[in-house]
Design an enzyme around this catalytic site. Structure first.
Site, PDB file in Angstrom:
ATOM      1  N   GLY A 167     -13.825  -9.839  19.459  1.00  0.00           N
ATOM      2  CA  GLY A 167     -13.982  -9.904  21.130  1.00  0.00           C
ATOM      3  C   GLY A 167     -15.981 -10.529  20.481  1.00  0.00           C
ATOM      4  O   GLY A 167     -16.354 -11.624  21.297  1.00  0.00           O
ATOM      5  N   GLY A 168     -16.261  -9.525  19.772  1.00  0.00           N
ATOM      6  CA  GLY A 168     -18.133  -9.824  19.594  1.00  0.00           C
ATOM      7  C   GLY A 168     -18.205  -8.937  17.645  1.00  0.00           C
ATOM      8  O   GLY A 168     -17.320  -8.867  17.660  1.00  0.00           O
ATOM      9  N   MET A 169     -18.991 -10.075  17.257  1.00  0.00           N
ATOM     10  CA  MET A 169     -19.276  -9.383  15.798  1.00  0.00           C
ATOM     11  C   MET A 169     -20.937  -9.343  16.072  1.00  0.00           C
ATOM     12  O   MET A 169     -21.625 -10.118  16.132  1.00  0.00           O
ATOM     13  CB  MET A 169     -19.175  -9.987  15.025  1.00  0.00           C
ATOM     14  CG  MET A 169     -19.095  -9.324  13.414  1.00  0.00           C
ATOM     15  SD  MET A 169     -18.564  -7.638  13.194  1.00  0.00           S
ATOM     16  CE  MET A 169     -19.738  -7.338  12.264  1.00  0.00           C
ATOM     17  N   GLU A 170     -21.329  -8.138  15.959  1.00  0.00           N
ATOM     18  CA  GLU A 170     -22.845  -6.980  16.228  1.00  0.00           C
ATOM     19  C   GLU A 170     -23.657  -8.187  15.066  1.00  0.00           C
ATOM     20  O   GLU A 170     -25.126  -7.171  13.896  1.00  0.00           O
ATOM     21  CB  GLU A 170     -23.153  -5.808  16.564  1.00  0.00           C
ATOM     22  CG  GLU A 170     -22.606  -5.040  14.554  1.00  0.00           C
ATOM     23  CD  GLU A 170     -21.595  -4.797  14.871  1.00  0.00           C
ATOM     24  OE1 GLU A 170     -20.133  -5.683  15.079  1.00  0.00           O
ATOM     25  OE2 GLU A 170     -20.891  -3.992  13.756  1.00  0.00           O
ATOM     26  N   ASP A 204      -9.503  -1.642   7.976  1.00  0.00           N
ATOM     27  CA  ASP A 204      -9.212  -2.147   9.435  1.00  0.00           C
ATOM     28  C   ASP A 204      -8.642  -1.148   9.828  1.00  0.00           C
ATOM     29  O   ASP A 204      -8.889  -0.880  10.986  1.00  0.00           O
ATOM     30  CB  ASP A 204      -8.636  -2.994   8.945  1.00  0.00           C
ATOM     31  CG  ASP A 204      -9.950  -5.016   8.685  1.00  0.00           C
ATOM     32  OD1 ASP A 204     -10.872  -3.746   9.074  1.00  0.00           O
ATOM     33  OD2 ASP A 204      -9.447  -5.481   8.453  1.00  0.00           O
ATOM     34  N   GLU A 223     -18.865   2.808  15.928  1.00  0.00           N
ATOM     35  CA  GLU A 223     -18.429   2.118  16.886  1.00  0.00           C
ATOM     36  C   GLU A 223     -18.002   3.189  18.485  1.00  0.00           C
ATOM     37  O   GLU A 223     -18.902   3.107  19.833  1.00  0.00           O
ATOM     38  CB  GLU A 223     -16.202   1.506  16.810  1.00  0.00           C
ATOM     39  CG  GLU A 223     -16.845   0.439  15.513  1.00  0.00           C
ATOM     40  CD  GLU A 223     -17.640  -0.637  16.550  1.00  0.00           C
ATOM     41  OE1 GLU A 223     -18.062  -0.869  17.538  1.00  0.00           O
ATOM     42  OE2 GLU A 223     -17.798  -1.821  15.540  1.00  0.00           O
ATOM     43  N   LYS A 226      -7.238  -9.392  19.315  1.00  0.00           N
ATOM     44  CA  LYS A 226      -6.944  -8.325  20.494  1.00  0.00           C
ATOM     45  C   LYS A 226      -5.714  -8.853  21.908  1.00  0.00           C
ATOM     46  O   LYS A 226      -5.073  -7.695  22.323  1.00  0.00           O
ATOM     47  CB  LYS A 226      -7.907  -7.224  21.402  1.00  0.00           C
ATOM     48  CG  LYS A 226      -7.857  -6.788  22.297  1.00  0.00           C
ATOM     49  CD  LYS A 226      -9.103  -6.491  22.513  1.00  0.00           C
ATOM     50  CE  LYS A 226      -8.574  -7.099  24.770  1.00  0.00           C
ATOM     51  NZ  LYS A 226     -10.537  -5.943  25.039  1.00  0.00           N
ATOM     52  N   TYR A 252     -13.021   4.417  18.881  1.00  0.00           N
ATOM     53  CA  TYR A 252     -14.067   3.818  19.678  1.00  0.00           C
ATOM     54  C   TYR A 252     -14.034   4.510  21.226  1.00  0.00           C
ATOM     55  O   TYR A 252     -15.461   5.131  21.843  1.00  0.00           O
ATOM     56  CB  TYR A 252     -13.593   2.320  20.714  1.00  0.00           C
ATOM     57  CG  TYR A 252     -13.978   1.269  19.360  1.00  0.00           C
ATOM     58  CD1 TYR A 252     -13.162   0.858  18.815  1.00  0.00           C
ATOM     59  CD2 TYR A 252     -14.989   0.581  19.297  1.00  0.00           C
ATOM     60  CE1 TYR A 252     -13.235  -0.290  17.287  1.00  0.00           C
ATOM     61  CE2 TYR A 252     -14.191  -0.631  19.106  1.00  0.00           C
ATOM     62  CZ  TYR A 252     -14.356  -1.049  17.691  1.00  0.00           C
ATOM     63  OH  TYR A 252     -14.259  -2.553  16.901  1.00  0.00           O
ATOM     64  N   HIS A 263     -21.628  -4.315  24.406  1.00  0.00           N
ATOM     65  CA  HIS A 263     -21.888  -3.683  23.125  1.00  0.00           C
ATOM     66  C   HIS A 263     -22.832  -3.988  21.807  1.00  0.00           C
ATOM     67  O   HIS A 263     -23.038  -2.966  20.974  1.00  0.00           O
ATOM     68  CB  HIS A 263     -19.927  -3.248  23.085  1.00  0.00           C
ATOM     69  CG  HIS A 263     -19.779  -2.981  22.218  1.00  0.00           C
ATOM     70  ND1 HIS A 263     -19.065  -2.232  22.193  1.00  0.00           N
ATOM     71  CD2 HIS A 263     -19.661  -3.618  20.228  1.00  0.00           C
ATOM     72  CE1 HIS A 263     -18.535  -1.457  20.608  1.00  0.00           C
ATOM     73  NE2 HIS A 263     -18.643  -2.553  20.531  1.00  0.00           N
ATOM     74  N   GLU A 264     -22.247  -5.262  21.765  1.00  0.00           N
ATOM     75  CA  GLU A 264     -22.705  -5.529  20.486  1.00  0.00           C
ATOM     76  C   GLU A 264     -24.248  -5.883  20.356  1.00  0.00           C
ATOM     77  O   GLU A 264     -24.993  -5.106  19.133  1.00  0.00           O
ATOM     78  CB  GLU A 264     -22.566  -7.228  20.262  1.00  0.00           C
ATOM     79  CG  GLU A 264     -21.219  -7.867  20.120  1.00  0.00           C
ATOM     80  CD  GLU A 264     -20.332  -6.581  19.587  1.00  0.00           C
ATOM     81  OE1 GLU A 264     -20.143  -6.197  18.442  1.00  0.00           O
ATOM     82  OE2 GLU A 264     -18.979  -6.533  19.655  1.00  0.00           O
ATOM     83  N   HIS A 270     -25.038  -2.004  19.433  1.00  0.00           N
ATOM     84  CA  HIS A 270     -25.113  -2.097  17.576  1.00  0.00           C
ATOM     85  C   HIS A 270     -26.193  -1.973  17.331  1.00  0.00           C
ATOM     86  O   HIS A 270     -26.182  -1.971  16.062  1.00  0.00           O
ATOM     87  CB  HIS A 270     -23.891  -2.693  16.915  1.00  0.00           C
ATOM     88  CG  HIS A 270     -22.543  -2.763  17.392  1.00  0.00           C
ATOM     89  ND1 HIS A 270     -22.675  -1.516  16.149  1.00  0.00           N
ATOM     90  CD2 HIS A 270     -21.220  -3.061  17.304  1.00  0.00           C
ATOM     91  CE1 HIS A 270     -20.398  -0.896  16.598  1.00  0.00           C
ATOM     92  NE2 HIS A 270     -20.234  -2.514  16.782  1.00  0.00           N
TER      93      HIS A 270
HETATM   94  N1  BES Z   1     -17.513  -4.507  15.082  1.00  0.00           N
HETATM   95  C1  BES Z   1     -16.796  -4.687  15.949  1.00  0.00           C
HETATM   96  C2  BES Z   1     -16.295  -5.344  15.477  1.00  0.00           C
HETATM   97  C3  BES Z   1     -14.775  -5.694  13.798  1.00  0.00           C
HETATM   98  C4  BES Z   1     -14.557  -4.278  13.845  1.00  0.00           C
HETATM   99  C5  BES Z   1     -14.822  -5.857  13.248  1.00  0.00           C
HETATM  100  C6  BES Z   1     -14.146  -3.302  12.382  1.00  0.00           C
HETATM  101  C7  BES Z   1     -14.549  -6.288  11.845  1.00  0.00           C
HETATM  102  C8  BES Z   1     -13.663  -4.731  11.885  1.00  0.00           C
HETATM  103  C9  BES Z   1     -17.046  -5.061  17.466  1.00  0.00           C
HETATM  104  O1  BES Z   1     -18.784  -4.657  17.529  1.00  0.00           O
HETATM  105  C10 BES Z   1     -16.501  -4.787  18.271  1.00  0.00           C
HETATM  106  O2  BES Z   1     -16.063  -3.178  18.821  1.00  0.00           O
HETATM  107  N2  BES Z   1     -16.491  -5.235  19.061  1.00  0.00           N
HETATM  108  C11 BES Z   1     -14.674  -5.642  19.653  1.00  0.00           C
HETATM  109  C12 BES Z   1     -15.473  -5.560  20.936  1.00  0.00           C
HETATM  110  C13 BES Z   1     -16.186  -4.269  21.799  1.00  0.00           C
HETATM  111  C14 BES Z   1     -16.252  -4.580  23.084  1.00  0.00           C
HETATM  112  C15 BES Z   1     -15.477  -3.056  22.045  1.00  0.00           C
HETATM  113  C16 BES Z   1     -13.994  -6.054  19.309  1.00  0.00           C
HETATM  114  O3  BES Z   1     -13.885  -7.669  19.408  1.00  0.00           O
HETATM  115  O4  BES Z   1     -12.454  -6.668  20.439  1.00  0.00           O
HETATM  116 ZN    ZN Z   2     -18.535  -2.849  18.478  1.00  0.00          ZN
END
Ligand code: BES
Ligand code: ZN
Length: 624
Positions: free
Chosen positions: A290-293, A395, A340, A579, A403, A317-318, A321
Site C-alpha cells: 500500500g505504501g512505503m515510508e 518478511d 509498525e 494484500k 501492526y 500511516h506512512e 513513520h
Molecule cells: N513499511 C511498511 C511496508 C513494509 C513492511 C514493506 C515490511 C516491507 C516489509 C509500510 O509502512 C506499511 O505498513 N504499509 C502497509 C499500509 C499500512 C496502512 C498498514 C501496506 O502496504 O499494506
Molecule cells: Zn508501516
C-alpha cells in the site's frame, strides 16, 4: 547475547522474567530474551561500519540493470582488519580501498535469504571503500516496467522496494536497520525520464537526465529508494507535494490534499517533523504494498486513490513513520513491532484528530478484526510482539501482530496512563532516540524510567512483559467498538431476519469502511444468485474503491460466485498489491471450479507483479 546489554537493562530483563505469575505459564510458549544482534546481516558494525555513502549510478533500461559505484565512508574499531557488506545477486566489478584497487576482497557463501557477505580488507588508516558493481535479473528490490505496464503507456518505469532486506540486491551495503548513514547520489537516466530518491528531489526533468540527491539525515539501508519514470511534480503546500505520471497527478493531488494538515497534527502530538519536506510518489499499480515510508518521499500504490479520500489513513500511516521507524528505528527485524505497532497507533491518533472519533473507531474495529484473524491463523509463537526470526525471512514477521497487537498495546498503555502522559512520553522518546535504532528491551527500559519513573511495580501491574514477550492477548485491553459499524451490523441482522430480502437493506448513507465491514461479514452461505444480485445492485466489482472491490472478489469467490470474470481478470492483471492478490488467488485455488482459472490468470499476470508479490503467490500456487 548478554554481553551487549547494559547492566541496568540486564537487571530489568531478569525482573520481567522473575515476576511472571504462575497463571501466565499455562499459555506460555517460548520466552525470548532480547538481544540486539541483527541476524539478518553479515555486517559486524562493532568492528567496522559505514557512516556515509556516495552513490553514482547509471540506469540502463535497455539491459534492465543498474551499473554503479558505492563509495562508503567508514568508521571502525582500531583493531578491525576488514569491513563486511551484504550483497545479494550483485556482480562486483572492482573494489578500491582508500583510492587503491584491491583484488583481495572475498565473497562468502550465498544464503538463499541473506545473500553473501562481501569482505574487504582495511587497515588502521582506511577511511573509505569503493565498490563498483552491477545488478542483474536477481535484483529482487527492482521492478522494471515496460511502457504498457504504466498509466501513460509511453515510457518505461523503474522503482525499488528495499524493506526488509532487499537493499542488498541493488547496492552493496550493511543491510541492517541498526546501521544508519547519510548519502549523496548522482544518477543518470534516459533524458526523457525523471529520477527521484528518498532524499532531496527536484521539481522537474533535466535535459541531460542527470540527477543529484542528498540525504543529510542518517537513514538505514532499507529506506534507500529510487524511482525513474515519466514523472511530474505538483505542489500541495510549502512542504508537501506529489510526484506521479501526468495521467494520475490531478486525482492524486485532490486525494492527498490534507497531507499538510496531517503533518501539523502529528507535530502537535509527537514533536517536530525532522525531514523538512514530505512528498508522495504515486507508483504504477504493480507496487506490491500500500505504501512505503521512504524518507522525504513516501511511495504509494495508486489503488488508494478512491476519489473521496476514504483510504488516506494510509498516508497518515506512512507519514507517521517519519517518527516511528525513520527517526527511531527498530534495531533488528525481531523488533519490527516498534516500527509498525507504533505507527498504527500514531496513524489512528492523526486520523482521530483529522476525521473525528467515529471514523477512527471504524479503523480500530477493522484493525481488531485483522488482529483476530491473525491470532487464529498463526502458530502461537508468532503472536508475541517481539519475535525470533533467526534463520527465517524477516518478511515472515510482517503480520497484524506487529501492526494491530502493537497498536492495541499502545492504546492500552494510553488508557492506563492518560493521553497527556502518553503524548509526553512519545515526544520525549522520539526526541531522545532521534536518528538511532533501538531494541524492544531498550524501549521497555525507557518506558520504565521515563513513563513509570523506575516504579517497576507499575510495569508489573500492567503486565507489560506479557504483552511484549508472550503469545496472544493478555485480556485486559478494551476491545474497540464503533457506532457506525454497529449500525451496519444491526442493519445486516434485520436483513438476515427477513431472509436477506434486498428491500430491507437501507445503505444509502454508508461510507467505504462500513461497506468493508459489511463485505467481511457477508455470509458465504448465501446462494450464488444472491451474490449476483448484490453485485447488480451495489456494483462492487466495479467499485472505484479498490479495498471494496478486492474484498468483494475474495468474499464472492469464497461463496462460490465469480460473476464478472472480465473485471476480476482486469484487476488481477493490473494490480500488484500483495494484500489484495493473496486472498483472491487463495479463494480461487481452494475452489475446484476456479482453480484452473486462477492458474491461467496468474500465468499472464505474473510478469506484471513485483518479486515481493510473485514470491508470495508462487508459494500459494505450489502449496495447492
Ligand atoms: N513499511 C511498511 C511496508 C513494509 C513492511 C514493506 C515490511 C516491507 C516489509 C509500510 O509502512 C506499511 O505498513 N504499509 C502497509 C499500509 C499500512 C496502512 C498498514 C501496506 O502496504 O499494506
Ligand atoms: Zn508501516
Amino acid at each position: 547475547m548478554f554481553k551487549y546489554l547494559a547492566p541496568t537493562l540486564l537487571s530489568s530483563l531478569f525482573l520481567f522474567h522473575s515476576c511472571m505469575e504462575s497463571s501466565d505459564k499455562k499459555d506460555e510458549t517460548s520466552i525470548v530474551i532480547a538481544d540486539n544482534i541483527d541476524q539478518h546481516t553479515h555486517a559486524k558494525p562493532d568492528e567496522a561500519k559505514v557512516t556515509h555513502l556516495n552513490w553514482r549510478a547509471q540506469i540502463d533500461f535497455e539491459e534492465k540493470k543498474i551499473v554503479a559505484e558505492t563509495k562508503w565512508k567508514i568508521e571502525k574499531d582500531s583493531l578491525a582488519d576488514s569491513i563486511i557488506f551484504d550483497i545479494h545477486n550483485l556482480k562486483i566489478n572492482s573494489v578500491r580501498v582508500g583510492g587503491i584497487e584491491r583484488r583481495d576482497y572475498y565473497l562468502g557463501a550465498a544464503d538463499p535469504i541473506l545473500g553473501q557477505p562481501l569482505v574487504i580488507f582495511i587497515d588502521s588508516s582506511t577511511q573509505w571503500v569503493a565498490i563498483s558493481y552491477e545488478t542483474n535479473d536477481g535484483a529482487d528490490a527492482l521492478q522494471w516496467l515496460d511502457p504498457q505496464q504504466t498509466k501513460g503507456k509511453s515510457h518505461p518505469f523503474l522503482y525499488t522496494q528495499s524493506q526488509a532486506i532487499l537493499a542488498r540486491t541493488w547496492l552493496p551495503c550493511q543491510d541492517s536497520p541498526g546501521i544508519k548513514f547519510t548519502y549523496t547520489a548522482s544518477v543518470s537516466v534516459p533524458n526523457d525520464l525523471m529520477a527521484v530518491m528518498s532524499a532531496t528531489n527536484g521539481v522537474g526533468k533535466n535535459e541531460k537526465g542527470n540527477y543529484q540527491f542528498a540525504m543529510k539525515q542518517p537513514i538505514p539501508s532499507y529506506l534507500m529508494a529510487l524511482a525513474v519514470g515519466n514523472l511530474e511534480f505538483r505542489k500541495m503546500s510549502d512542504r508537501t507535494g506529489v510526484y506521479a505520471e501526468p495521467e494520475v497527478i490531478e486525482a492524486a493531488v485532490l486525494e492527498f490534499e490534507e497531507t499538510d494538515e496531517m503533518m501539523k497534527i502529528a507535530e502537535s502530538f509527537f514533536g517536530p517533523y525532522q525531514w523538512e519536506r514530505y512528498d508522495i510518489l504515486v507508483l504504477p499499480p504493480s507496487f506490491p504494498f500500500g505504501g512505503m515510508e521512504n524518507p522525504r518521499l513516501t511511495f504509494v500504490t495508486p489503488t488508494i486513490i478512491a476519489g473521496d479520500k476514504s483510504l488516506t489513513a494510509l498516508i497518515a500511516h506512512e507519514l507517521a513513520h517519519s517518527w516511528s521507524g525513520n527517526l527511531v528505528t527498530n534495531a533488528t527485524w525481531n523488533d519490527f513491532w516498534l516500527n509498525e505497532g507504533f505507527t498504527v497507533y500514531l496513524e489512528r491518533r492523526i486520523m482521530d484528530s483529522l476525521r473525528g472519533s467515529d471514523f477512527n473507531d471504524m479503523l480500530a474495529v477493522l484493525g481488531y478484526q485483522d488482529l483476530e484473524y491473525d491470532l487464529a491463523r498463526l502458530p502461537k509463537e508468532e503472536t508475541s510482539l517481539y519475535l525470533d526470526l533467526a534463520g527465517r525471512n524477516p518478511d515472515d514477521g510482517m503480520t497484524d501482530i506487529a501492526y494491530e497487537k502493537g497498536a492495541l498495546f499502545l492504546t492500552y498503555l494510553e488508557e492506563n496512563v492518560g493521553r497527556k502522559n502518553m503524548d509526553q512520553f512519545l515526544t520525549d522518546y522520539f526526541k531522545q532516540n532521534s536518528f538511532s535504532s533501538i531494541t524492544t528491551a531498550n524501549f521497555l527500559e525507557q518506558l520504565d524510567t521515563i513513563m513509570f519513573k523506575g516504579d517497576s511495580n507499575r510495569m508489573k501491574k500492567l503486565r507489560i512483559d506479557r504483552w511484549v514477550y508472550r503469545a496472544g492477548l493478555p485480556g485486559e485491553h478494551i476491545e474497540p467498538t464503533s457506532s457506525e459499524i454497529q449500525y451496519v451490523r444491526s442493519t445486516m441482522k434485520a436483513w438476515s431476519d427477513k431472509a436477506f430480502s434486498f428491500d430491507e437493506l437501507e445503505t444509502s448513507d454508508w461510507n467505504a469502511l462500513q461497506w468493508i465491514d459489511f463485505l467481511r461479514r457477508l455470509p458465504d452461505t448465501l446462494s450464488a444468485e444472491r451474490y449476483q444480485r448484490l453485485d447488480m445492485i451495489f456494483k462492487f466489482s466495479q467499485s472505484p474503491n479498490n479495498e471494496i472491490k478486492a474484498i468483494w472478489f475474495e468474499r464472492s469467490i469464497q461463496a462460490g460466485y465469480i460473476g464478472v470474470k472480465d473485471e476480476l481478470k482486469a484487476f488481477l492483471m493490473e494490480v500488484g498489491r500483495r494484500k489484495f492478490l493473496y486472498p483472491i488467488y487463495e479463494a480461487m485455488l481452494s475452489n475446484d471450479e476456479y482453480n484452473s482459472l486462477a492458474r491461467s490468470i496468474y500465468k499472464d499476470a505474473r510478469k506484471n507483479y513485483h518479486s515481493v508479490s510473485r514470491k508470495s503467490i508462487d508459494q500459494l500456487m505450489d502449496k495447492d
